[in-house]
Design an enzyme around this catalytic site. Structure first.
Site, short mmCIF file in Angstrom:
data_model
loop_
_atom_site.label_atom_id
_atom_site.label_comp_id
_atom_site.label_asym_id
_atom_site.label_seq_id
_atom_site.Cartn_x
_atom_site.Cartn_y
_atom_site.Cartn_z
N LEU A 138 70.73 93.64 34.91
CA LEU A 138 71.49 92.70 34.07
C LEU A 138 71.62 93.26 32.65
N GLU A 140 72.03 95.49 29.39
CA GLU A 140 72.80 96.70 29.06
C GLU A 140 72.35 97.21 27.69
N ILE A 170 65.58 98.96 33.32
CA ILE A 170 65.57 98.36 34.65
C ILE A 170 64.30 98.74 35.41
N GLN A 287 27.98 81.52 16.38
CA GLN A 287 29.00 80.46 16.43
C GLN A 287 30.43 81.01 16.41
N GLU A 371 62.63 89.26 30.62
CA GLU A 371 62.95 87.96 31.25
C GLU A 371 63.28 86.91 30.18
N THR A 373 63.41 86.82 25.65
CA THR A 373 62.38 87.02 24.62
C THR A 373 61.73 85.67 24.27
N PHE A 391 72.14 79.49 20.17
CA PHE A 391 72.13 80.95 20.40
C PHE A 391 73.17 81.66 19.57
P1 TGC Z 1 75.26 79.38 28.83
O1 TGC Z 1 76.60 79.00 28.28
O2 TGC Z 1 74.06 78.59 28.39
O3 TGC Z 1 75.30 79.36 30.42
C1 TGC Z 1 76.29 80.10 31.12
C2 TGC Z 1 76.33 79.55 32.54
O4 TGC Z 1 75.06 79.69 33.19
C3 TGC Z 1 74.55 78.38 33.55
N1 TGC Z 1 73.12 78.44 33.36
C4 TGC Z 1 72.25 78.55 34.37
N2 TGC Z 1 72.44 78.56 35.69
C5 TGC Z 1 71.34 78.69 36.48
N3 TGC Z 1 70.12 78.83 35.98
C6 TGC Z 1 69.90 78.83 34.64
N4 TGC Z 1 68.68 79.02 34.17
C7 TGC Z 1 70.99 78.68 33.77
N5 TGC Z 1 71.14 78.66 32.42
C8 TGC Z 1 72.45 78.51 32.18
C9 TGC Z 1 75.28 77.43 32.64
O5 TGC Z 1 75.30 76.14 33.21
C10 TGC Z 1 76.64 78.06 32.58
O6 TGC Z 1 77.29 77.82 33.83
P2 TGC Z 1 78.89 77.77 33.94
O7 TGC Z 1 79.13 77.46 35.39
O8 TGC Z 1 79.30 76.70 32.99
O9 TGC Z 1 79.40 79.13 33.56
O10 TGC Z 1 75.03 80.91 28.53
P3 TGC Z 1 74.90 81.72 27.17
O11 TGC Z 1 75.80 82.89 27.26
O12 TGC Z 1 75.01 80.80 25.99
O13 TGC Z 1 73.40 82.29 27.26
C11 TGC Z 1 72.31 81.49 27.24
C12 TGC Z 1 71.02 82.33 27.16
C13 TGC Z 1 70.87 83.04 25.83
C14 TGC Z 1 69.89 81.33 27.33
C15 TGC Z 1 70.99 83.35 28.31
O14 TGC Z 1 71.94 84.31 28.16
C16 TGC Z 1 69.64 84.01 28.48
O15 TGC Z 1 68.77 83.49 29.18
N6 TGC Z 1 69.42 85.23 27.86
C17 TGC Z 1 68.21 86.01 28.08
C18 TGC Z 1 68.53 87.19 28.96
C19 TGC Z 1 67.41 87.53 29.89
O16 TGC Z 1 66.50 86.75 30.14
N7 TGC Z 1 67.46 88.70 30.50
C20 TGC Z 1 66.51 89.09 31.45
C21 TGC Z 1 66.94 90.34 32.18
S1 TGC Z 1 66.04 90.64 33.67
C22 TGC Z 1 64.52 91.11 33.17
O17 TGC Z 1 64.15 91.12 32.06
C23 TGC Z 1 63.63 91.56 34.25
S2 TGC Z 1 62.05 92.06 33.76
C24 TGC Z 1 61.47 92.34 35.27
C25 TGC Z 1 60.02 92.56 35.39
O18 TGC Z 1 59.64 93.74 35.32
O19 TGC Z 1 59.27 91.59 35.68
P1 FAD Z 2 67.76 91.97 21.81
O1 FAD Z 2 68.56 91.02 22.61
O2 FAD Z 2 68.46 93.03 21.04
O3 FAD Z 2 66.82 91.14 20.83
C1 FAD Z 2 66.15 91.75 19.73
C2 FAD Z 2 65.52 90.62 18.90
O4 FAD Z 2 66.54 89.73 18.43
C3 FAD Z 2 64.54 89.78 19.72
O5 FAD Z 2 63.44 89.44 18.92
C4 FAD Z 2 65.35 88.53 20.04
O6 FAD Z 2 64.53 87.38 20.25
C5 FAD Z 2 66.22 88.41 18.79
N1 FAD Z 2 67.43 87.65 19.08
C6 FAD Z 2 68.49 88.02 19.85
N2 FAD Z 2 69.42 87.05 19.89
C7 FAD Z 2 68.92 86.02 19.15
C8 FAD Z 2 69.40 84.71 18.84
N3 FAD Z 2 70.55 84.25 19.32
N4 FAD Z 2 68.63 83.95 18.04
C9 FAD Z 2 67.43 84.38 17.58
N5 FAD Z 2 66.93 85.61 17.85
C10 FAD Z 2 67.67 86.41 18.64
N6 FAD Z 2 66.36 93.86 32.22
C11 FAD Z 2 66.95 93.80 33.45
O7 FAD Z 2 68.10 93.42 33.57
N7 FAD Z 2 66.26 94.18 34.56
C12 FAD Z 2 64.98 94.61 34.52
O8 FAD Z 2 64.38 94.93 35.55
C13 FAD Z 2 64.34 94.70 33.24
N8 FAD Z 2 63.09 95.22 33.15
C14 FAD Z 2 62.54 95.42 31.91
C15 FAD Z 2 61.33 96.12 31.81
C16 FAD Z 2 60.78 96.38 30.56
C17 FAD Z 2 59.52 97.16 30.45
C18 FAD Z 2 61.43 95.90 29.40
C19 FAD Z 2 60.81 96.13 28.06
C20 FAD Z 2 62.61 95.23 29.49
C21 FAD Z 2 63.21 95.00 30.74
N9 FAD Z 2 64.46 94.39 30.87
C22 FAD Z 2 65.07 94.30 32.10
C23 FAD Z 2 65.23 94.06 29.68
C24 FAD Z 2 64.82 92.75 29.01
O9 FAD Z 2 65.23 91.64 29.73
C25 FAD Z 2 65.43 92.76 27.60
O10 FAD Z 2 64.71 93.71 26.86
C26 FAD Z 2 65.39 91.40 26.93
O11 FAD Z 2 66.23 90.47 27.59
C27 FAD Z 2 65.76 91.47 25.45
O12 FAD Z 2 66.89 92.24 25.23
P2 FAD Z 2 66.88 93.42 24.11
O13 FAD Z 2 65.68 94.24 24.35
O14 FAD Z 2 68.20 94.05 24.15
O15 FAD Z 2 66.65 92.66 22.74
#
Ligand code: TGC
Ligand code: FAD
Length: 392
Positions: A138, A140, A170, A287, A371, A373, A391
């Site tokens: 997811l 980029e 990733i 303590q 997953e 921040t 956001f």
């Molecule tokens: P927003 O306008 O809020 O929502 C867009 C559409 O998504 C729907 N929706 C959801 N649907 C299902 N489950 C949820 N939790 C949902 N949250 C929102 C929403 O209803 C809407 O639907 P539709 O049909 O109207 O289009 O979206 P936004 O662009 O304002 O973004 C909201 C925000 C910032 C919360 C979201 O983008 C977000 O959660 N950002 C964080 C990104 C993230 O968590 N990335 C993780 C990447 S994967 C990873 O890190 C794996 S680590 C793996 C490991 O090693 O364990």
């Molecule tokens: P940014 O989005 O650039 O954020 C930088 C800082 O700005 C953070 O402190 C954040 O909280 C702050 N910020 C950003 N936007 C806002 C806002 N609107 N308001 C206030 N503060 C804000 N991703 C995948 O898709 N698949 C994976 O398997 C995966 N595995 C990972 C494994 C590791 C070890 C790590 C470190 C990351 C992984 N990720 C993966 C990516 C991870 O999900 C992202 O790093 C995370 O979502 C944050 O994105 P970024 O690092 O680009 O930070």
């Protein structure tokens, strides 16, 4: 003195809320962690080595896709069972829990939830058994917290799609057999695709020099005009709700998992403080040390109650995204605080690989970011409370 045994702190008798099946599952995962992860994990982390033998071993243990129905090779279990598994694995190491989270919640879950029957039959049993490894693309380079801005694109070529773009950070990508990838179509809608290793134009370079999750492998996904058969499109995913739905499941697992890391740090510090003599007394008799131990246990107990209740709500289909965010954020933060406090209790010994604390602490620095921040989770909860997204 090394910690040999693990006593789960259960100050509020939360065990009474678990079924016999939950306790059996916990026992078997705990034994596996003690026998197969603990003895090797420090060396793996020090040497920046991902123990690939864990892929098959986790498959045999049944921790890949425990909530996926048994017909597709999953465990057919509830969300409490899933949480317990994540907690026990992360007690060993967050990187090992990442392996299980990604495979189960971010690869099997989307295929099960959004895939065709053919896709489910083709991939799920092999992913469940560990015969196949998956990853989830997811994030980029220019779109982390804001995945909706993604630049990776598919264009319809009639009998296939062409995929172009890249994904960064990733987990498991350099070794994965398949990647669940999120990309925009010509209409700007986010779609999910299953990309297979070996497809021309698809590469997965490794990211080096991490100080965190050193026993886990992380990389990129690069797509240069990759030809994707139409049969590899997930037919039932449309929009950002596709990937965000998977994240709800993975973040829930992390909320439990982070407690496992916290518990391991707390137990290590408690044991050390009872044995370490300074000023002719165990340091546990001072303590200020007792304050640290009591406060750590208080936070762990609150976190345990939170995830247990959240698990029950998930079982009933009543857990909201904001509830999951609250638990992920709270429990990862408490785990980091517990790790830092435990490290202090061990004095200089706390920085060595003789004890797991520093490794957990460094791992948790990724867990607090991936997953979603820490601050993004706060904003998700704020959005649910007020109805106003802050956001953008
Ligand atoms: P927003 O306008 O809020 O929502 C867009 C559409 O998504 C729907 N929706 C959801 N649907 C299902 N489950 C949820 N939790 C949902 N949250 C929102 C929403 O209803 C809407 O639907 P539709 O049909 O109207 O289009 O979206 P936004 O662009 O304002 O973004 C909201 C925000 C910032 C919360 C979201 O983008 C977000 O959660 N950002 C964080 C990104 C993230 O968590 N990335 C993780 C990447 S994967 C990873 O890190 C794996 S680590 C793996 C490991 O090693 O364990
Ligand atoms: P940014 O989005 O650039 O954020 C930088 C800082 O700005 C953070 O402190 C954040 O909280 C702050 N910020 C950003 N936007 C806002 C806002 N609107 N308001 C206030 N503060 C804000 N991703 C995948 O898709 N698949 C994976 O398997 C995966 N595995 C990972 C494994 C590791 C070890 C790590 C470190 C990351 C992984 N990720 C993966 C990516 C991870 O999900 C992202 O790093 C995370 O979502 C944050 O994105 P970024 O690092 O680009 O930070």
């Amino acid at each position: 003195m090394k910690q040999q045994q693990f006593d789960s702190p259960d100050y509020y008798a939360i065990d009474d809320l678990l079924s016999d099946e939950h306790k059996l599952i916990r026992q078997s995962v705990r034994e596996f962690v003690n026998q197969s992860i603990r003895p090797i994990i420090e060396k793996c982390a020090q040497e920046n080595h991902f123990p690939t033998e864990m892929i098959k071993a986790f498959g045999n243990l049944g921790v890949f896709g425990p909530t996926v129905p048994e017909t597709y090779g999953g465990g057919g279990l509830d969300y409490i069972a899933y949480g317990i598994m994540m907690q026990e694995i992360e007690r060993g190491d967050s990187g090992m829990r990442s392996l299980a989270s990604v495979q189960g919640s971010l690869v099997m879950y989307p295929i099960y939830q959004y895939g065709s029957e053919e896709q489910k039959k083709k991939y799920l049993p092999k992913l469940a058994s560990g015969e196949m490894l998956g990853c989830f693309g997811l994030t980029e380079p220019d779109h982390g917290s804001n995945p909706n801005g993604m630049a990776t694109k598919i264009t319809d070529q009639g009998d296939h799609f062409l995929l172009n773009g890249s994904k960064l950070w990733i987990t498991n990508s350099p070794l994965a057999d398949i990647a669940v990838v999120w990309a925009k179509n010509e209409a700007g809608r986010i779609k999910g695709l299953i990309v297979e290793r070996g497809m021309e134009g698809f590469s997965t370079p490794e990211i080096h020099n991490k100080w965190s999750l050193r026993a886990s492998i992380t990389g990129e996904l690069v797509f240069d005009n990759v030809k994707i058969p139409k049969a590899n499109l997930l037919p039932n995913a449309d929009g950002l709700s596709g990937p965000l739905g998977c994240l709800d499941s993975a973040r829930y697992g992390i909320a439990w998992g982070a407690l496992g890391a916290a518990i391991d740090c707390y137990e290590t510090a408690k044991q050390y403080s009872l044995e370490r003599i300074q000023f002719d007394k165990p340091i546990a008799s001072f303590q200020l040390v007792q304050k640290k131990l009591a406060e750590m246990l208080t936070e762990i107990t609150k976190g345990q109650l939170m995830v247990w209740r959240l698990g029950m709500l998930k079982n009933q289909g009543k857990a909201t995204t904001g509830m999951v965010s609250m638990a992920k954020r709270n429990n990862v933060e408490l785990a980091l605080n517990v790790a830092r406090t435990s490290r202090q209790i061990l004095g200089a010994m706390g920085i060595t690989g003789e004890y797991p604390i520093m490794r957990h602490m460094m791992n948790l620095e990724s867990v607090v970011t991936y997953e979603g921040t820490h601050d993004i989770h706060l904003l998700i909860t704020g959005n649910e409370i007020t109805g106003i997204p802050a956001f953008k």
